[in-house]
Design a protein around this motif. Structure first.
Motif, PDB file in Angstrom:
ATOM      1  N   ILE A 166       0.888  -1.165   0.000  1.00 32.82           N
ATOM      2  CA  ILE A 166       0.000   0.000   0.000  1.00 32.82           C
ATOM      3  C   ILE A 166       0.920   1.207   0.000  1.00 32.82           C
ATOM      4  O   ILE A 166       1.846   1.288   0.806  1.00 32.82           O
ATOM      5  CB  ILE A 166      -0.911   0.023   1.243  1.00 32.82           C
ATOM      6  N   TYR A 172       1.101   5.356   0.343  1.00 33.54           N
ATOM      7  CA  TYR A 172       0.361   6.525   0.812  1.00 33.54           C
ATOM      8  C   TYR A 172       1.231   7.756   0.599  1.00 33.54           C
ATOM      9  O   TYR A 172       2.303   7.875   1.186  1.00 33.54           O
ATOM     10  CB  TYR A 172       0.001   6.347   2.286  1.00 33.54           C
ATOM     11  N   VAL A 195      -3.775   7.224  -2.026  1.00 30.14           N
ATOM     12  CA  VAL A 195      -3.328   5.863  -1.714  1.00 30.14           C
ATOM     13  C   VAL A 195      -3.365   5.026  -2.988  1.00 30.14           C
ATOM     14  O   VAL A 195      -4.252   5.198  -3.822  1.00 30.14           O
ATOM     15  CB  VAL A 195      -4.226   5.236  -0.614  1.00 30.14           C
ATOM     16  N   THR A 203      -6.269   3.271  -7.081  1.00 30.74           N
ATOM     17  CA  THR A 203      -5.755   4.490  -6.465  1.00 30.74           C
ATOM     18  C   THR A 203      -6.937   5.409  -6.173  1.00 30.74           C
ATOM     19  O   THR A 203      -7.931   5.396  -6.902  1.00 30.74           O
ATOM     20  CB  THR A 203      -4.699   5.196  -7.341  1.00 30.74           C
ATOM     21  N   PHE A 246      -5.843   3.518   8.232  1.00 25.23           N
ATOM     22  CA  PHE A 246      -6.781   3.751   7.140  1.00 25.23           C
ATOM     23  C   PHE A 246      -8.161   3.347   7.645  1.00 25.23           C
ATOM     24  O   PHE A 246      -8.290   2.351   8.373  1.00 25.23           O
ATOM     25  CB  PHE A 246      -6.429   2.901   5.917  1.00 25.23           C
ATOM     26  N   VAL A 257       3.306  -1.011   4.046  1.00 21.50           N
ATOM     27  CA  VAL A 257       2.743   0.308   3.760  1.00 21.50           C
ATOM     28  C   VAL A 257       3.925   1.252   3.553  1.00 21.50           C
ATOM     29  O   VAL A 257       4.706   1.471   4.466  1.00 21.50           O
ATOM     30  CB  VAL A 257       1.844   0.833   4.899  1.00 21.50           C
TER      31      VAL A 257
END
Length: 190
Positions: free
Chosen positions: A76, A78, A85, A97, A145, A186
């Motif tokens: 993921i 960010y 994202v 996205t 999230f 992430v």
């Protein structure tokens, strides 16, 4: 000789009236489903005070490349600056996205791992939220999230309030929940 009238007990009346009310409510619900439904409009321009909200401009629909320096493999991504994202698969292809509403406290750029997940809870702003995927802690605030149960954008934070929720639309929250299992990387970039 007249026969005395029989009276129904009060519980019978209450039961009968309740049954009739339930039938009427069910009929009204069916009719409401057939009526006009509210739709979202992208024609509204965000107010200057709504700068933390995701863009509803046509640019939001254009494909946005995964930021350079966000790593490789399934992850993921960010972007703090883009408030966006990406869900990236093992072949480094962006599968989805979307724009997000960041909280008042954000993670520092770096690589994190999804840890705890929670289906529902109340956010630090008092809003009922779901699809909560925790991945960092910053200034003692959990960063995760999530999306509001009612699909709304987060309210403007009360001055001085620290919120760590990275909010998104409900469909995007469902996608992150399915994609961001425990141990998922992430990557947070500027």
């Amino acid at each position: 000789m007249p026969v005395p009238a029989r009276r129904l007990p009060s519980w019978a009346w209450v039961t009968g009236l309740t049954a009739v009310a339930l039938v009427l409510v069910a009929m009204l619900a069916v009719r409401a489903e057939d009526g006009p439904q509210p739709t979202a409009s992208a024609s509204k321009k965000p107010s200057p005070s709504a700068s933390a909200k995701p863009s509803t401009s046509p640019d939001d629909a254009k494909p946005v490349a995964v930021p350079n320096g966000s790593g490789t493999g399934r992850r993921i991504v960010y972007s703090l600056a883009q408030k966006r994202v990406w869900l990236v698969d093992a072949s480094d292809a962006a599968r989805r996205t979307f724009a997000v509403w960041p909280g008042t406290v954000g993670p520092a750029p770096g690589t994190y791992t999804v840890g705890t997940r929670r289906e529902t809870n109340t956010g630090s702003d008092g809003v009922k939220i779901e699809n909560i995927v925790f991945f960092a802690i910053s200034s003692g605030v959990n960063i995760a999230f999530s999306n509001a149960l009612d699909g709304s954008s987060p309210p403007p934070p009360v001055s001085g309030t620290q919120t760590g929720g990275v909010r998104m639309k409900a469909a995007d929250g469902d996608a992150v929940w399915k994609f961001g299992t425990a141990g998922t990387t992430v990557a947070v970039v500027k």
